[in-house]
Motif scaffolding. Structure first.
Motif, short mmCIF file in Angstrom:
data_model
loop_
_atom_site.label_atom_id
_atom_site.label_comp_id
_atom_site.label_asym_id
_atom_site.label_seq_id
_atom_site.Cartn_x
_atom_site.Cartn_y
_atom_site.Cartn_z
N GLY A 15 0.78 -1.24 0.00
CA GLY A 15 0.00 0.00 0.00
C GLY A 15 0.80 1.27 0.00
O GLY A 15 0.25 2.36 -0.19
N ILE A 16 2.12 1.15 0.21
CA ILE A 16 2.98 2.33 0.20
C ILE A 16 3.78 2.34 -1.10
O ILE A 16 4.48 1.36 -1.40
N PRO A 17 3.71 3.40 -1.88
CA PRO A 17 4.49 3.47 -3.12
C PRO A 17 5.96 3.74 -2.83
O PRO A 17 6.35 3.92 -1.67
N SER A 18 6.75 3.80 -3.86
CA SER A 18 8.16 4.15 -3.69
C SER A 18 8.28 5.53 -3.05
O SER A 18 7.57 6.46 -3.41
N LEU A 19 9.19 5.64 -2.10
CA LEU A 19 9.45 6.91 -1.43
C LEU A 19 10.80 7.48 -1.87
O LEU A 19 11.39 8.31 -1.17
N ALA A 20 11.28 7.05 -3.01
CA ALA A 20 12.59 7.47 -3.52
C ALA A 20 12.71 8.99 -3.53
O ALA A 20 11.82 9.70 -4.01
N GLY A 21 13.80 9.49 -2.96
CA GLY A 21 14.07 10.92 -2.93
C GLY A 21 13.47 11.64 -1.74
O GLY A 21 13.84 12.79 -1.46
N LYS A 22 12.56 11.00 -1.02
CA LYS A 22 11.86 11.69 0.06
C LYS A 22 12.63 11.64 1.37
O LYS A 22 13.32 10.69 1.68
N VAL A 23 12.47 12.72 2.16
CA VAL A 23 13.07 12.82 3.47
C VAL A 23 11.95 12.81 4.51
O VAL A 23 10.94 13.50 4.35
N ILE A 24 12.14 12.04 5.56
CA ILE A 24 11.08 11.76 6.54
C ILE A 24 11.62 11.99 7.95
O ILE A 24 12.79 11.73 8.23
N LEU A 25 10.75 12.47 8.83
CA LEU A 25 11.09 12.59 10.24
C LEU A 25 9.96 11.98 11.06
O LEU A 25 8.79 12.32 10.87
N VAL A 26 10.32 11.08 11.98
CA VAL A 26 9.35 10.44 12.86
C VAL A 26 9.80 10.65 14.30
O VAL A 26 10.89 10.23 14.68
N THR A 27 8.97 11.31 15.11
CA THR A 27 9.32 11.46 16.52
C THR A 27 8.91 10.20 17.28
O THR A 27 7.95 9.51 16.92
N GLY A 28 9.65 9.91 18.34
CA GLY A 28 9.37 8.69 19.09
C GLY A 28 9.61 7.45 18.26
O GLY A 28 8.89 6.46 18.36
N GLY A 29 10.65 7.49 17.44
CA GLY A 29 10.90 6.41 16.49
C GLY A 29 11.71 5.25 17.04
O GLY A 29 12.02 4.32 16.29
N ASN A 30 12.02 5.28 18.32
CA ASN A 30 12.89 4.24 18.86
C ASN A 30 12.14 3.02 19.40
O ASN A 30 12.76 2.00 19.69
N ASN A 31 10.81 3.12 19.55
CA ASN A 31 10.07 1.94 20.00
C ASN A 31 8.61 2.03 19.57
O ASN A 31 8.18 3.02 18.99
N GLY A 32 7.85 0.96 19.85
CA GLY A 32 6.43 0.95 19.58
C GLY A 32 6.07 1.22 18.13
O GLY A 32 6.78 0.83 17.21
N ILE A 33 4.94 1.91 17.96
CA ILE A 33 4.48 2.17 16.59
C ILE A 33 5.37 3.19 15.88
O ILE A 33 5.36 3.25 14.64
N GLY A 34 6.13 3.98 16.62
CA GLY A 34 7.08 4.89 15.98
C GLY A 34 8.17 4.12 15.27
O GLY A 34 8.48 4.39 14.10
#
Length: 311
Positions: A15-34
């Motif tokens: 369901g997720i297309p290619s993310l080529a070239g994209k920059v992403i930031l996720v807070t709380g990314g070290n555990n759980g759903i993050g």
């Protein structure tokens, strides 16, 4: 009625297309759903992911775990940030800006839930300060990069605010915007206030910056570390979770679906800017989305709080 109603069919792998070239930031990314969000997005070959987390050792362990599960050599960088500390948030934003001239997806996932009374260094009630004010400042500082990305690289730039159905436990707006009144309330009321603020923020961000796509969502009832403080001190939560948990609790993989769908799975035209979604991809009517006066007042209150602290 959710959680037993139907939802948008979605699997991250397809369901997720290619993310080529994209920059992403996720807070709380070290555990759980993050962490699960970072993992699934990394599997679609983005240019870079900033995994924002306070604890360096946990962040590095999460990155090692994520990299061991993906075939591509995706750049996943730990972004040190403490959402209770405004200087830490400023340093994190500066670091992002110095390392990338674009930011396509910002997932405001981190949060605390039903913790004992406390305040941030800047004086906000701890849950409101962490879950709302910290994310507000991070987004504000990254707005020029987000807008630049939408104009120069990618018209589909998204800000996803992870809220909760706990918004139903929020007090009146007057209490939400009063640190003294809010601090005097119980832990779940204070948590509900912060989650209502997430919804108001996402809707107001969409109104003020319509070139960006800003949505809020409920990820579902997920058995993660967020529940540990409440299970330890609240017998209703403890024994209630034992009885109904197997029926209601999602695993972490499934629990990340809604924010993965909003961040990358849904087409831009499928999303209602400013909208609030329950799993997966179900647009819900919400009083905090449509109350433009409340959104304006929350924004102004937050700006005032930040200005008083020098931000």
């Amino acid at each position: 009625m959710w959680p037993f109603s139907s939802s948008v069919p979605f699997k991250p792998a397809t369901g997720i297309p290619s993310l080529a070239g994209k920059v992403i930031l996720v807070t709380g990314g070290n555990n759980g759903i993050g962490k699960e969000t970072v993992l699934q997005l990394a599997r679609h070959n983005p240019q870079k992911i900033f995994l924002a987390a306070r604890n360096e050792s946990k962040a590095k362990a999460a990155i090692a775990s994520i990299k061991s599960q993906i075939s591509e050599d995706v750049d996943v960088e730990h972004l040190p940030v403490d959402l209770t500390s405004l200087p830490s948030i400023k340093n994190a934003a500066d670091r992002v800006i110095s390392r990338s001239n674009r930011l396509d997806i910002l997932v405001l996932n981190a949060g605390i839930m039903a913790v004992p009374p406390d305040k941030t260094a800047a004086g906000q009630e701890i849950q409101m300060g962490t879950n709302h004010v910290g994310h507000f400042l991070l987004t504000k500082l990254l707005l020029p990069t987000l807008q630049h990305t939408a104009k120069e690289y990618n018209p589909d730039v998204r800000v996803v605010s992870v809220s909760s159905e706990a918004w139903n436990m929020a007090p009146s707006l007057d209490t939400i915007l009063s640190t003294d009144k809010l601090t005097a309330r119980g832990p779940w009321t204070r948590y509900g206030a912060s989650k209502a603020a997430n919804i108001m923020f996402a809707a107001e961000l969409a109104r003020r910056y319509p070139t960006l796509t800003s949505v809020s969502l409920h990820p579902g009832i997920i058995k993660t570390d967020l529940y540990l403080p409440s299970i330890g001190v609240n017998p209703i939560v403890k024994y209630g979770s034992m009885v109904v948990g197997p029926l209601l609790f999602q695993n972490i993989e499934t629990g990340a679906f809604n924010q993965l769908w909003a961040a990358a799975g849904a087409r831009k035209e499928e999303l209602t800017n400013g909208g609030y979604y329950t799993p997966v991809g179900k647009l819900r009517k919400n009083k905090w989305v449509t109350d433009t006066d409340a959104g304006t007042k929350l924004w102004q209150w937050t700006e005032k709080e930040l200005k008083q602290a020098g931000y």
